[in-house]
Enzyme design. Structure first.
Site, short mmCIF file in Angstrom:
data_model
loop_
_atom_site.label_atom_id
_atom_site.label_comp_id
_atom_site.label_asym_id
_atom_site.label_seq_id
_atom_site.Cartn_x
_atom_site.Cartn_y
_atom_site.Cartn_z
N ARG A 1 -94.49 123.49 -23.84
CA ARG A 1 -95.14 122.33 -24.47
C ARG A 1 -95.58 122.60 -25.92
NH1 ARG A 1 -100.17 119.16 -21.68
NH2 ARG A 1 -100.81 117.97 -23.51
N LYS B 1 -104.90 116.44 -23.30
CA LYS B 1 -105.65 117.32 -24.22
C LYS B 1 -106.82 116.54 -24.78
CE LYS B 1 -102.05 119.97 -26.42
NZ LYS B 1 -101.72 120.44 -27.77
N ASN C 1 -95.95 120.96 -31.18
CA ASN C 1 -96.75 121.27 -32.36
C ASN C 1 -95.93 121.47 -33.63
OD1 ASN C 1 -99.59 121.44 -31.38
ND2 ASN C 1 -98.62 122.83 -29.93
N HIS D 1 -102.46 120.97 -39.44
CA HIS D 1 -103.88 121.14 -39.08
C HIS D 1 -104.62 121.93 -40.15
CE1 HIS D 1 -103.59 120.37 -34.46
NE2 HIS D 1 -103.54 119.28 -35.17
N ARG E 1 -120.18 117.72 -15.45
CA ARG E 1 -118.96 118.45 -15.04
C ARG E 1 -117.80 117.52 -14.70
NH1 ARG E 1 -122.55 121.75 -12.01
NH2 ARG E 1 -123.14 123.53 -13.28
N HIS F 1 -104.21 112.44 -40.29
CA HIS F 1 -103.44 113.32 -39.41
C HIS F 1 -101.92 113.17 -39.63
CE1 HIS F 1 -102.81 115.86 -35.94
NE2 HIS F 1 -102.00 114.96 -35.42
N HIS G 1 -97.50 120.96 -36.99
CA HIS G 1 -98.96 120.95 -36.80
C HIS G 1 -99.65 122.23 -37.27
CE1 HIS G 1 -98.05 117.31 -34.72
NE2 HIS G 1 -99.31 117.08 -34.42
N LYS H 1 -92.22 112.31 -24.53
CA LYS H 1 -93.38 113.22 -24.50
C LYS H 1 -93.71 113.60 -23.05
CE LYS H 1 -97.92 114.60 -25.75
NZ LYS H 1 -99.10 114.57 -26.55
N GLU I 1 -95.49 110.98 -35.93
CA GLU I 1 -95.47 111.70 -34.64
C GLU I 1 -94.22 111.35 -33.84
OE1 GLU I 1 -97.39 114.13 -33.73
OE2 GLU I 1 -99.28 113.90 -34.79
N1 LIG Z 1 -104.91 114.82 -27.66
C1 LIG Z 1 -103.74 114.95 -28.20
O1 LIG Z 1 -102.78 115.39 -27.56
C2 LIG Z 1 -103.53 114.52 -29.62
C3 LIG Z 1 -102.23 114.38 -30.14
C4 LIG Z 1 -102.08 113.91 -31.45
C5 LIG Z 1 -103.19 113.59 -32.22
N2 LIG Z 1 -104.43 113.75 -31.67
C6 LIG Z 1 -105.63 113.40 -32.45
O2 LIG Z 1 -105.60 112.00 -32.74
C7 LIG Z 1 -106.42 111.76 -33.88
C8 LIG Z 1 -105.74 110.77 -34.81
O3 LIG Z 1 -105.58 109.56 -34.11
P1 LIG Z 1 -105.28 108.18 -34.86
O4 LIG Z 1 -104.22 108.40 -35.85
O5 LIG Z 1 -105.11 107.18 -33.81
O6 LIG Z 1 -106.59 107.96 -35.74
P2 LIG Z 1 -107.92 107.10 -35.47
O7 LIG Z 1 -108.33 107.19 -34.07
O8 LIG Z 1 -108.87 107.55 -36.51
O9 LIG Z 1 -107.46 105.60 -35.77
C9 LIG Z 1 -107.02 105.26 -37.06
C10 LIG Z 1 -107.70 103.98 -37.56
O10 LIG Z 1 -107.15 102.87 -36.85
C11 LIG Z 1 -108.21 102.02 -36.42
N3 LIG Z 1 -107.69 101.27 -35.26
C12 LIG Z 1 -107.52 101.71 -34.00
N4 LIG Z 1 -106.87 100.79 -33.29
C13 LIG Z 1 -106.64 99.73 -34.09
C14 LIG Z 1 -105.99 98.47 -33.93
N5 LIG Z 1 -105.35 98.14 -32.81
N6 LIG Z 1 -105.97 97.61 -34.98
C15 LIG Z 1 -106.55 97.96 -36.17
N7 LIG Z 1 -107.14 99.15 -36.39
C16 LIG Z 1 -107.18 100.03 -35.36
C17 LIG Z 1 -109.33 102.99 -36.14
O11 LIG Z 1 -110.58 102.32 -36.12
C18 LIG Z 1 -109.19 103.96 -37.31
O12 LIG Z 1 -109.82 103.43 -38.45
C19 LIG Z 1 -106.66 113.12 -34.52
O13 LIG Z 1 -107.98 113.51 -34.26
C20 LIG Z 1 -105.71 114.04 -33.80
O14 LIG Z 1 -106.18 115.36 -33.71
C21 LIG Z 1 -104.62 114.20 -30.41
#
Ligand SMILES: NC(=O)c1ccc[n+]([C@@H]2O[C@H](COP(=O)([O-])OP(=O)(O)OC[C@H]3O[C@@H](n4cnc5c(N)ncnc54)[C@H](O)[C@@H]3O)[C@@H](O)[C@H]2O)c1
Length: 385
Positions: free
Chosen positions: A242, A144, A246, A253, A122, A266, A249, A228, A186
């Site tokens: 908020r 999130k 999106n 999505h 929890r 993404h 998105h 943000k 983004e």
């Molecule tokens: N929680 C939220 O509010 C929110 C907002 C936007 C996106 N997201 C989520 O985020 C995700 C996408 O995130 P992302 O684009 O970071 O993708 P990711 O986490 O898959 O990272 C992309 C790639 O970069 C590599 N990587 C990470 N850091 C690195 C570094 N410093 N040097 C070299 N390589 C590195 C990772 O291993 C991966 O291969 C999606 O699942 C999306 O839904 C969440």
């Protein structure tokens, strides 16, 4: 160092600390944010190979009892089955409610670790160390956390605030060009939503940003995080305002789901989402042709080579592989996926549509025909049919 306080309620707040090289003296900062010295770092093999050993040695130096768990790299592992693997590993390591989970990685690691931190026993304390541009400017902020379901993205999750976020823009130097572009999508989104001035700054500096200019990237992260946070603070639980975050998105999505979370990342999905949602807005007479051109122009830079001429609007070859998800899309299936979107309310599909730079609005009377019309126009415009 830039320190931004995110005050969620009267007695709940956390800090986002942004500084080049902050990873080197993390222990000192962490000691102020968490009570216990037991921490478990969750990361993936790639990020581990780049920063895992360094982080563990910094933590050790400052007296933390640390451990590290790896999960495979990629969106398809942001799943309930990976969460179960993490629960098993945490139990094996006798993690308890005073153990802090540190998410070291991009948005996938952040969302997954956050979800596990919110649910194991929890809840456990959570700290984010975002290592992609997208994670630094977006996913590590706002609480999130989620995993995906094969039928819908981020559909199993919660709001769960971290104890702190430590953002080191230096780590962006090892990021692939593709992931720099992903993050910039983004950032463009947030500029469209909230700041015409920042949008102009992006237009001016985009080439240097894509070349990973250190100071400009650092400036970009600070500005995007501030924008943000401003939105998140006004609506921490995403009850209304908020939702503007999106923009791009809804369609984005749905395309990711259609692609099975593989092949289309993404940022690319959100870029396509912004283009198609802008077209819907344009068809409704909500935004001008000039606005649509601006969005197209700035997004066209991203998947193209750096030398892509800004005067031409024909798409570069790299877009072709991305476009295939739109070219063959099944309209009924896409609409079905849109009906499962979390933003929807009272049976209505909610879209965020742009009016002018700095202003987007929530629309709840979107219908299937206008989505299809925009898609078809998009295909024609980009010669996809
Ligand atoms: N929680 C939220 O509010 C929110 C907002 C936007 C996106 N997201 C989520 O985020 C995700 C996408 O995130 P992302 O684009 O970071 O993708 P990711 O986490 O898959 O990272 C992309 C790639 O970069 C590599 N990587 C990470 N850091 C690195 C570094 N410093 N040097 C070299 N390589 C590195 C990772 O291993 C991966 O291969 C999606 O699942 C999306 O839904 C969440």
């Amino acid at each position: 160092m830039k320190e931004i306080t995110v005050k969620i309620t009267e007695d709940k707040e956390y800090k986002i600390c942004i500084e080049k090289g902050i990873l080197n003296n993390l222990g000192e900062h962490l000691s102020k944010a968490i009570e216990n010295k037991r921490v478990i770092v969750i990361t993936n093999p790639l990020v581990n190979s780049l920063y895992g050993a360094k982080l563990l040695s910094v933590l050790k130096k400052d007296g933390f009892n640390s451990d590290l768990i790896e999960v495979p790299d990629g969106e398809k592992y942001k799943s309930l089955s990976t969460a179960k693997y993490l629960y098993d590993e945490l139990l094996k390591r006798k993690a308890n409610r005073t153990t802090t989970l540190i998410a070291l990685g991009g948005g996938v690691i952040g969302d997954l670790t956050g979800f596990v931190a919110a649910t194991y026993m929890r809840s456990l304390p959570l700290v984010h160390i975002p290592t992609t541009l997208l994670a630094q400017v977006d996913s590590s902020i706002g609480g999130k956390v989620a995993v995906d379901h094969p039928l819908a993205k981020n559909i199993i999750g919660s709001f769960y605030q971290p104890k702190a976020v430590y953002t080191d823009p230096e780590v962006l130097q090892t990021l692939s060009d593709k992931d720099i572009k992903n993050g910039i999508v983004e950032v463009i989104k947030i500029a469209v939503i909230k700041s015409p001035v920042f949008f102009k700054w992006l237009e001016k500096n985009i080439d240097q940003l894509l070349k990973k200019h250190k100071d400009l990237l650092c400036e970009l992260v600070k500005e995007a995080v501030s924008l943000k946070v401003d939105i998140v603070l006004k609506d921490p639980w995403e009850r209304g305002l908020r939702k503007v975050l999106n923009f791009g998105h809804s369609i984005g999505h749905a395309l990711e789901v259609e692609a099975g979370y593989q092949g289309l990342n993404h940022g690319e999905a959100v870029a396509l989402g912004m283009l198609i949602e802008t077209k819907i807005a344009r068809n409704r007479g909500m935004c001008s042709e000039d606005f649509e051109e601006k969005i197209k122009r700035i997004l066209l830079f991203l998947p193209s080579s750096l030398s892509f001429p800004s005067s031409s609007l024909s798409f570069p070859r790299k877009w072709e592989s991305i476009f295939k998800y739109i070219k063959n899309i099944d309209h009924n299936q896409l609409w079905e996926t849109l009906t499962l979107d979390k933003k929807n309310s009272q049976g209505k599909i909610i879209f965020i549509l742009p009016k002018v730079l700095g202003k987007v609005v929530l629309i709840d009377d979107i219908n299937k025909e206008e989505v299809i019309e925009a898609l078809e126009e998009f295909k024609k415009e980009w010669k996809l049919c």
